[in-house]
Design a protein around this motif. Sequence first.
Motif, PDB file in Angstrom:
ATOM      1  N   ASN A 119       0.796  -1.093  -0.002  1.00  0.00           N
ATOM      2  CA  ASN A 119      -0.052   0.110   0.003  1.00  0.00           C
ATOM      3  C   ASN A 119       0.966   1.279   0.046  1.00  0.00           C
ATOM      4  OD1 ASN A 119      -2.258  -1.851   0.304  1.00  0.00           O
ATOM      5  ND2 ASN A 119      -2.083  -1.568   2.499  1.00  0.00           N
ATOM      6  N   HIS A 120       0.306   2.321  -0.706  1.00  0.00           N
ATOM      7  CA  HIS A 120       1.089   3.549  -1.080  1.00  0.00           C
ATOM      8  C   HIS A 120      -0.019   4.648  -1.328  1.00  0.00           C
ATOM      9  CE1 HIS A 120       4.216   6.729  -1.557  1.00  0.00           C
ATOM     10  NE2 HIS A 120       4.737   6.144  -0.560  1.00  0.00           N
ATOM     11  N   ARG A 121       0.161   5.905  -1.046  1.00  0.00           N
ATOM     12  CA  ARG A 121      -0.871   6.909  -1.445  1.00  0.00           C
ATOM     13  C   ARG A 121      -0.489   7.091  -3.037  1.00  0.00           C
ATOM     14  NH1 ARG A 121      -1.287  12.372   1.456  1.00  0.00           N
ATOM     15  NH2 ARG A 121      -2.923  12.401  -0.079  1.00  0.00           N
ATOM     16  N   PHE A 122       0.917   7.044  -3.608  1.00  0.00           N
ATOM     17  CA  PHE A 122       1.030   7.216  -4.871  1.00  0.00           C
ATOM     18  C   PHE A 122       1.819   6.170  -5.424  1.00  0.00           C
ATOM     19  CE2 PHE A 122       1.521  11.157  -2.110  1.00  0.00           C
ATOM     20  CZ  PHE A 122       0.414  11.932  -2.924  1.00  0.00           C
ATOM     21  N   LEU A 123       2.129   6.072  -6.815  1.00  0.00           N
ATOM     22  CA  LEU A 123       2.867   5.042  -7.386  1.00  0.00           C
ATOM     23  C   LEU A 123       4.378   5.281  -7.248  1.00  0.00           C
ATOM     24  CD1 LEU A 123       2.919   2.524  -9.154  1.00  0.00           C
ATOM     25  CD2 LEU A 123       2.955   4.096 -11.285  1.00  0.00           C
ATOM     26  N   ASP A 124       4.894   4.490  -6.428  1.00  0.00           N
ATOM     27  CA  ASP A 124       6.667   4.434  -6.252  1.00  0.00           C
ATOM     28  C   ASP A 124       7.185   3.212  -6.704  1.00  0.00           C
ATOM     29  OD1 ASP A 124       9.229   4.996  -5.370  1.00  0.00           O
ATOM     30  OD2 ASP A 124       8.482   4.619  -3.059  1.00  0.00           O
ATOM     31  N   ILE A 125       8.031   3.259  -7.665  1.00  0.00           N
ATOM     32  CA  ILE A 125       8.511   1.932  -8.396  1.00  0.00           C
ATOM     33  C   ILE A 125      10.100   1.902  -8.162  1.00  0.00           C
ATOM     34  CG2 ILE A 125       8.845   0.825 -10.575  1.00  0.00           C
ATOM     35  CD1 ILE A 125       6.564   2.133 -11.635  1.00  0.00           C
ATOM     36  N   ASN A 126      10.479   0.854  -7.367  1.00  0.00           N
ATOM     37  CA  ASN A 126      11.748   0.796  -6.911  1.00  0.00           C
ATOM     38  C   ASN A 126      12.411  -0.762  -7.966  1.00  0.00           C
ATOM     39  OD1 ASN A 126      14.363   0.826  -5.998  1.00  0.00           O
ATOM     40  ND2 ASN A 126      13.713  -0.295  -4.100  1.00  0.00           N
ATOM     41  N   GLY A 178       0.617   2.437  -5.354  1.00  0.00           N
ATOM     42  CA  GLY A 178       1.123   1.500  -4.333  1.00  0.00           C
ATOM     43  C   GLY A 178       2.803   1.473  -4.361  1.00  0.00           C
ATOM     44  N   ARG A 179       3.429   1.027  -3.599  1.00  0.00           N
ATOM     45  CA  ARG A 179       4.827   0.744  -3.405  1.00  0.00           C
ATOM     46  C   ARG A 179       5.289  -0.584  -4.349  1.00  0.00           C
ATOM     47  NH1 ARG A 179       8.535   3.697  -0.645  1.00  0.00           N
ATOM     48  NH2 ARG A 179       6.635   4.081   0.946  1.00  0.00           N
ATOM     49  N   VAL A 180       6.018  -0.311  -5.294  1.00  0.00           N
ATOM     50  CA  VAL A 180       6.243  -1.600  -6.268  1.00  0.00           C
ATOM     51  C   VAL A 180       7.713  -1.794  -6.167  1.00  0.00           C
ATOM     52  CG1 VAL A 180       6.134  -2.395  -8.663  1.00  0.00           C
ATOM     53  CG2 VAL A 180       4.424  -0.696  -7.852  1.00  0.00           C
ATOM     54  N   GLU A 181       7.818  -3.054  -5.792  1.00  0.00           N
ATOM     55  CA  GLU A 181       9.468  -3.551  -5.825  1.00  0.00           C
ATOM     56  C   GLU A 181       9.403  -4.450  -7.067  1.00  0.00           C
ATOM     57  OE1 GLU A 181      11.902  -2.505  -3.691  1.00  0.00           O
ATOM     58  OE2 GLU A 181      10.585  -1.443  -1.912  1.00  0.00           O
ATOM     59  N   VAL A 182      10.582  -4.383  -7.672  1.00  0.00           N
ATOM     60  CA  VAL A 182      10.789  -5.305  -8.996  1.00  0.00           C
ATOM     61  C   VAL A 182      12.309  -5.893  -8.477  1.00  0.00           C
ATOM     62  CG1 VAL A 182      10.764  -5.532 -11.323  1.00  0.00           C
ATOM     63  CG2 VAL A 182       9.496  -3.870 -10.361  1.00  0.00           C
ATOM     64  N   PHE A 183      12.229  -7.111  -8.547  1.00  0.00           N
ATOM     65  CA  PHE A 183      13.579  -7.747  -8.337  1.00  0.00           C
ATOM     66  C   PHE A 183      13.967  -8.664  -9.896  1.00  0.00           C
ATOM     67  CE2 PHE A 183      11.555  -7.421  -4.458  1.00  0.00           C
ATOM     68  CZ  PHE A 183      12.573  -6.938  -3.461  1.00  0.00           C
ATOM     69  N   ILE A 184      15.201  -8.304 -10.371  1.00  0.00           N
ATOM     70  CA  ILE A 184      15.668  -8.923 -11.500  1.00  0.00           C
ATOM     71  C   ILE A 184      16.765  -9.651 -11.372  1.00  0.00           C
ATOM     72  CG2 ILE A 184      16.150  -8.616 -14.053  1.00  0.00           C
ATOM     73  CD1 ILE A 184      14.537  -5.778 -13.836  1.00  0.00           C
ATOM     74  N   ASN A 185      16.854 -10.920 -11.506  1.00  0.00           N
ATOM     75  CA  ASN A 185      17.986 -11.676 -11.429  1.00  0.00           C
ATOM     76  C   ASN A 185      18.238 -12.290 -12.913  1.00  0.00           C
ATOM     77  OD1 ASN A 185      18.600 -11.569  -8.545  1.00  0.00           O
ATOM     78  ND2 ASN A 185      16.709 -12.898  -8.232  1.00  0.00           N
ATOM     79  N   TYR A 186      19.643 -12.660 -13.351  1.00  0.00           N
ATOM     80  CA  TYR A 186      20.027 -12.995 -14.591  1.00  0.00           C
ATOM     81  C   TYR A 186      21.153 -13.754 -14.581  1.00  0.00           C
ATOM     82  CZ  TYR A 186      22.046 -12.919 -19.443  1.00  0.00           C
ATOM     83  OH  TYR A 186      22.403 -13.201 -20.556  1.00  0.00           O
ATOM     84  N   SER A 187      21.195 -14.783 -15.294  1.00  0.00           N
ATOM     85  CA  SER A 187      22.137 -15.929 -15.489  1.00  0.00           C
ATOM     86  C   SER A 187      22.383 -16.363 -16.722  1.00  0.00           C
ATOM     87  CB  SER A 187      22.366 -16.889 -14.595  1.00  0.00           C
ATOM     88  OG  SER A 187      21.117 -17.786 -14.753  1.00  0.00           O
ATOM     89  N   SER A 188      23.707 -16.793 -17.387  1.00  0.00           N
ATOM     90  CA  SER A 188      23.787 -17.210 -18.517  1.00  0.00           C
ATOM     91  C   SER A 188      24.534 -18.612 -18.619  1.00  0.00           C
ATOM     92  CB  SER A 188      24.562 -16.298 -19.458  1.00  0.00           C
ATOM     93  OG  SER A 188      24.760 -16.768 -20.760  1.00  0.00           O
ATOM     94  N   GLU A 189      24.141 -19.567 -19.427  1.00  0.00           N
ATOM     95  CA  GLU A 189      24.694 -20.667 -19.858  1.00  0.00           C
ATOM     96  C   GLU A 189      25.455 -20.729 -21.157  1.00  0.00           C
ATOM     97  OE1 GLU A 189      21.368 -23.459 -19.053  1.00  0.00           O
ATOM     98  OE2 GLU A 189      21.124 -22.866 -17.059  1.00  0.00           O
TER      99      GLU A 189
END
Length: 288
Positions: free
Chosen positions: A24-31, A56-67
């Motif tokens: 929850n958050h009053r505004f849009l906050d993207i991290n 809303g408060r938006v948390e985005v987690f990005i993980n990357y790997s390569s084979e």
Amino acid sequence: MTGFGKSEIAIDGRRMRVEIKTVNHRFLDINIRQPRFMMFLEEDARKFLKQSLSRGRVEVFINYSSERLDAKKVIADMPLLHAYLNAAREICAKTGVADDLTVSQLMRLPDAVTYEDENSDQDALRELLFTNLEAALRELSAAREKEGAQLKKDIDARLDMILSYVETIAGKEHVIVEEYKKKLQDRIEDILDGAEVDEQKLAQEVAFYADRCNITEELVRLKSHVKQMKASGEETTPQGRNMDFIVQELNREFNTIGSKTQDGEILKMVIAGKGEVEKIREQIQNIE
């Protein structure tokens, strides 16, 4: 609104996992938390998220790997290697010790070589990221819709309770003036000590009070605000801010009614109504 969505996709040896969490958050906050080499995609990712999220408060987690076989790049620090070789030759010349350095030994020397991920294919990274974002957003949306249905059920029940309080108050509206007239008449008789009361002046005073304490408009507005709130709950577009405003108006009308009467039963309904409004206010903080 709280929610969680994730996606993990591998394309052509490149694997990426994206997780999106909203609170929850009053505004849009993207991290966005991502590998440094993907920073060039951050602004586009924000624009993409804003198409689906508005609050809303938006948390985005990005993980990357390569084979992939070309996933790593080895970089030799040639100036440093030349310095190592020159130092070795100088040691040999001054001590007479044979130079036994090999290439493998040189590569093991501190900072002689470094290793980097090879992520130069920006188009491939872009495709992988936005495919994951789209899938994670679908899962997030499903979770939020499920929570939203539960919130709507709870809010509707509280709105129905508020309407019942409004009806109870409306049934007592005429009593306000009658009770005031009786109290005023008794007070005047006590002051006059049995003398005759001027009925005309008493009627004027009661009429003045009746106009001042009339709560019909407040009751009508309360019903209208409840209707608007229920209509907002049926909309498919973001309604959180609109509901915030309606809750403020509901609270305002109850406060006005409370200030216009001293009737115990009505004040009891006012307090109960404000209690339900406060619970609704807490709930709509979860609504986009």
